[in-house]
Design a protein around this motif. Structure first.
Motif: not given
Length: 76
Positions: A19-38
């Motif tokens: 909910d907070e990620a959506r409220a902040l306009g974070i692109n969920l797919s890109r954020a998840a991908e960046q987290g997986l890359v890290a």
């Protein structure tokens, strides 16, 4: 990161985080991908250190016993 072929997947996330990620306009797919890359980079580094621990220990022992090779030629 260049766009590559993408694959759809599903995952479960903590509702409040989602909910907070959506409220902040974070692109969920890109954020998840960046987290997986890290996470992938960290795991590869951990495995490399584990696989090379004996060689690293041997080299460190070599340096402790005889100093840094060619140190007499260092300018710093």
């Amino acid at each position: 990161m260049p766009d590559r072929a993408r694959s759809s997947t599903s995952m479960s996330l903590d509702r409040s985080v989602l909910d907070e990620a959506r409220a902040l306009g974070i692109n969920l797919s890109r954020a998840a991908e960046q987290g997986l890359v890290a996470a992938i980079r960290a795991e590869r580094a951990r495995r490399w250190r584990a696989e090379n621990a004996a060689a690293i220990d041997a080299y460190n022992g070599f340096v402790e016993a005889g100093g840094i090779p060619l140190s007499e030629h260092r300018k710093f």
